[in-house]
Scaffold this active site. Structure first.
Site, PDB file in Angstrom:
ATOM      1  N   ASP A 101      22.316  31.240 -17.220  1.00 15.69           N
ATOM      2  CA  ASP A 101      21.266  32.215 -16.939  1.00 15.69           C
ATOM      3  C   ASP A 101      21.732  33.633 -17.304  1.00 15.69           C
ATOM      4  O   ASP A 101      22.928  33.905 -17.382  1.00 15.69           O
ATOM      5  CB  ASP A 101      20.890  32.184 -15.452  1.00 15.69           C
ATOM      6  CG  ASP A 101      20.283  30.847 -15.059  1.00 15.69           C
ATOM      7  OD1 ASP A 101      19.703  30.183 -15.933  1.00 15.69           O
ATOM      8  OD2 ASP A 101      20.412  30.480 -13.877  1.00 15.69           O
TER       9      ASP A 101
HETATM   10  N1  URA Z   1      22.987  26.464 -12.964  1.00 12.19           N
HETATM   11  C1  URA Z   1      22.203  27.546 -12.771  1.00 12.19           C
HETATM   12  O1  URA Z   1      21.397  27.577 -11.865  1.00 12.19           O
HETATM   13  N2  URA Z   1      22.342  28.580 -13.606  1.00 12.19           N
HETATM   14  C2  URA Z   1      23.245  28.610 -14.611  1.00 12.19           C
HETATM   15  O2  URA Z   1      23.328  29.601 -15.333  1.00 12.19           O
HETATM   16  C3  URA Z   1      24.057  27.478 -14.801  1.00 12.19           C
HETATM   17  C4  URA Z   1      23.906  26.412 -13.960  1.00 12.19           C
END
Ligand code: URA
Length: 238
Positions: A101
């Protein structure tokens, strides 16, 4: 020398299976000659055409990047924000393996080897990904058990995971934990924590398979070594 279908798959054009079909159908030429033999081997100097279009055969590159916060982990962004690709000085067309993310930091692998990327991201691949998770709220043993055994996200249970509390801050009601998962579902860790009734404040990926961030700081990257790449392939095929 390397098998024709492997070279086509590595270019990212299609899977090895699809490449075999294209070869059998007579849609592939090597040095302007149609090749329909599946075991046919080519060298780096051979010109390959698929449907008469020359196949790009860049050097295969594999990187591990320490993704900082506020960077998109896709190849482009319609809002013009920086992407993980912008951080790497390379002439080849790289793709990130999976996503982190925008606000997540940590390890991300990038490559132009389409076949390797598909292998890593295949649902059957059980590569372990370890995250440090900073949770708003206090987590108890019962919730840890749930995370480990599987929680329901978007109508489907998550696979078995490992979860361990690192630190509980009773004063501020925060928990820091380490979670290792083998799947790569969208926003998986955040959704797993939501499924036990809490929210993630901060997320950092420490480990991807056999690769970690040792020696790197946010924004820095290095090329993967040959044995690291081979090990990742073995882990994905386990
Ligand atoms: N899980 C998430 O919620 N976000 C990420 O960036 C990676 C794994």
């Amino acid at each position: 020398m390397i098998r024709l279908q492997k070279v086509i798959a590595q270019s990212g054009l299609c899977s090895r299976r699809k490449a075999e079909i294209l070869i059998s159908e007579g849609q592939v030429k090597v040095n302007n000659e149609v090749i329909t033999t599946l075991g046919y081997k080519v060298s780096n100097n051979d010109e390959i055409r698929v449907n008469n279009k020359i196949l790009r055969r860049d050097r295969l590159e594999y990187y591990v990047l320490y993704k900082p916060k506020s960077i998109i982990s896709s190849t482009s962004d319609d809002k013009g924000r920086d992407t993980v690709i912008d951080l790497i000085d390379s002439k080849v067309r790289l793709y990130p393996i999976g996503r982190l993310d925008y606000d997540t930091t940590g390890i991300i692998i990038l490559t132009n080897d389409g076949e390797f990327a598909n292998l890593m991201m295949h649902p059957r691949s059980k590569i372990e990904k370890t995250y440090l998770v900073y949770v708003d709220g206090l987590i108890g043993a019962e919730q840890i058990k749930k995370l480990e055994q599987g929680v329901l996200i978007e109508g489907r249970m998550t696979s078995k995971a490992k979860a361990r509390i690192i630190e509980k801050d009773m004063k501020h009601d925060n928990t820091k934990l380490r979670i290792t998962i083998t799947e790569g579902r969208n926003h998986q860790v955040k959704k797993m924590i939501n499924a036990i009734g809490l929210n993630v404040k901060k997320l950092h990926r420490e480990v991807y398979g056999n690769v970690n961030l040792k020696g790197l700081i946010p924004g820095m990257y290095r090329e993967l070594k040959k044995d690291e790449i081979e090990q990742l392939k073995l882990l994905a095929l386990r």
